[in-house]
Design an enzyme around this catalytic site. Structure first.
Site, short mmCIF file in Angstrom:
data_model
loop_
_atom_site.label_atom_id
_atom_site.label_comp_id
_atom_site.label_asym_id
_atom_site.label_seq_id
_atom_site.Cartn_x
_atom_site.Cartn_y
_atom_site.Cartn_z
N ASN A 55 8.55 13.12 31.45
CA ASN A 55 7.91 13.42 30.38
C ASN A 55 7.83 12.24 29.02
OD1 ASN A 55 7.49 15.33 27.35
ND2 ASN A 55 9.52 13.98 27.07
N THR A 85 5.40 18.57 17.46
CA THR A 85 6.90 17.99 17.58
C THR A 85 7.39 17.29 16.52
OG1 THR A 85 5.59 16.12 19.13
CG2 THR A 85 5.92 18.75 20.15
N LYS A 123 -3.11 8.35 30.93
CA LYS A 123 -2.17 10.25 31.24
C LYS A 123 -3.98 10.45 32.25
CE LYS A 123 0.59 11.82 28.32
NZ LYS A 123 1.79 11.90 28.94
N TYR A 172 -3.63 5.81 25.81
CA TYR A 172 -2.45 6.32 26.01
C TYR A 172 -3.34 7.20 26.89
CZ TYR A 172 -1.22 11.12 24.63
OH TYR A 172 -0.50 12.39 25.09
N ARG A 207 15.56 5.51 25.54
CA ARG A 207 15.63 4.55 25.34
C ARG A 207 16.88 4.53 24.23
NH1 ARG A 207 10.56 1.29 25.10
NH2 ARG A 207 10.13 3.33 24.08
N ASP A 260 15.32 1.83 30.06
CA ASP A 260 14.23 1.69 30.17
C ASP A 260 13.68 2.15 31.27
OD1 ASP A 260 11.88 0.40 29.74
OD2 ASP A 260 12.67 -0.71 28.79
#
Length: 323
Positions: A98, A198, A167, A163, A45, A70
């Site tokens: 991802n 990350t 998932k 989340y 985005r 988006d």
């Protein structure tokens, strides 16, 4: 026959579309695919982040393009597939779902829109992209789909409910797709990473008492032994993609959690219950959706910075922040 040939040829010359690839794990997966000879389409985005990511890959001499979009927009999958075909003359041969959002905090501090945003980004967007990519993959006689779920898609950690709910849904979708698409020579790999360095703690959103939520999340995500080097994780994911592995669980802690949950789910639930009691409460005036960089400024920065040094370094290296 096409499926067998695809196995023998590996990844060189394939076209790949990687979502959420302007930074973090997505960027590293795209880079690793490019190093294996793939032509890579990046998407995200944030136009500025995406431009930096494309420049990083092009500096390595790889063929990379990008499209700002988006993923929750229903028109986006068609645009992305068209962009890949226009740029590379076909494909995508490889689709890596991802992109994600991380919302941290107690359920009492979350809103229904948090759960809807998580589902739109991490379930419906991948579903739409798979549906858009399937005709071309079937026509070419094969393809590879990689769905990056999370250990949170197997074991529901507290204070991450939007989340983990998304998932879990994505994990079920991935498993069902693998069964249905095998006859078409299309492989589906489900990836369940544990904690990785990350730099995502800077991009997460925190609700309830953001400074306290940031503190436990950032420290856990960056501790050696508990978390994994993100570049090593990207290499493992690309190897699994090349070999068409049905499933990949990353980090020893995640593997142990999955096995224990399968053998003794009640024990794992009791452990999670204890963990939830140790986490911060929402407080008397809970805040909502505070960016990680803002939460970090009030989270005892001296102490936290020492404990998150590796992950802070990853944030700078993997385009989680400018410079």
């Amino acid at each position: 026959m096409a499926h067998a040939q695809d196995r023998a040829d590996g990844l060189a010359g394939r076209s790949a579309l990687v979502t959420g690839s302007s930074r973090g794990l997505g960027l590293l997966i795209a880079r690793e695919l490019a190093r294996r000879g793939c032509r890579v389409m990046l998407c995200a985005r944030d136009a500025e982040e995406l431009s930096r990511a494309e420049a990083m890959l092009r500096e390595e001499g790889v063929e990379a393009r990008s499209l700002t979009c988006d993923l929750t927009d229903e028109a986006t999958p068609g645009r992305l597939i068209t962009a890949v075909r226009d740029a590379f003359g076909g494909g995508p041969d490889i689709l890596v779902n991802n992109a994600g959002v991380i919302q941290v905090g107690p359920v009492s501090a979350m809103t229904e829109s948090d759960f809807r945003q998580a589902m739109e980004t991490m379930y419906f967007a991948p579903l739409r992209l798979v549906r858009a990519a399937l005709p071309g993959m079937r026509e070419s006689g094969g393809g590879r789909i990689v769905n990056v779920s999370s250990i949170g898609g197997r074991v529901a950690a507290p204070h991450l409910l939007p989340y983990v709910g998304a998932k879990f849904a994505a994990a079920g979708l991935s498993e069902g797709l693998r069964a249905e698409l095998a006859a078409d020579g299309i492989s589906v790999t489900s990836v369940f990473p544990g904690l990785m360095r990350t730099g995502s703690h800077t991009a997460a959103r925190f609700s309830g008492r953001p400074a306290k939520e940031y503190a436990w999340f950032a420290v856990a995500a960056g501790l050696p032994g508990l978390s994994m080097d993100a570049e090593r994780a990207a290499r493992a994911i690309v190897r699994a993609t090349e070999r068409r592995r049905p499933e990949l669980v990353l980090t020893p802690a995640a593997k142990a959690a999955v096995r224990l949950h399968g053998l003794a789910p009640a024990t794992v639930t009791r452990c999670l219950t204890l963990g939830a009691r140790l986490l911060p409460t929402a407080g008397g005036a809970p805040q909502h959706n505070v960016p990680g960089r803002e939460a970090a400024r009030t989270a005892r920065p001296g102490v936290i910075h020492r404990l998150t040094r590796l992950n802070d370094r990853a944030a700078r290296r993997f385009n989680q922040q400018a410079g």
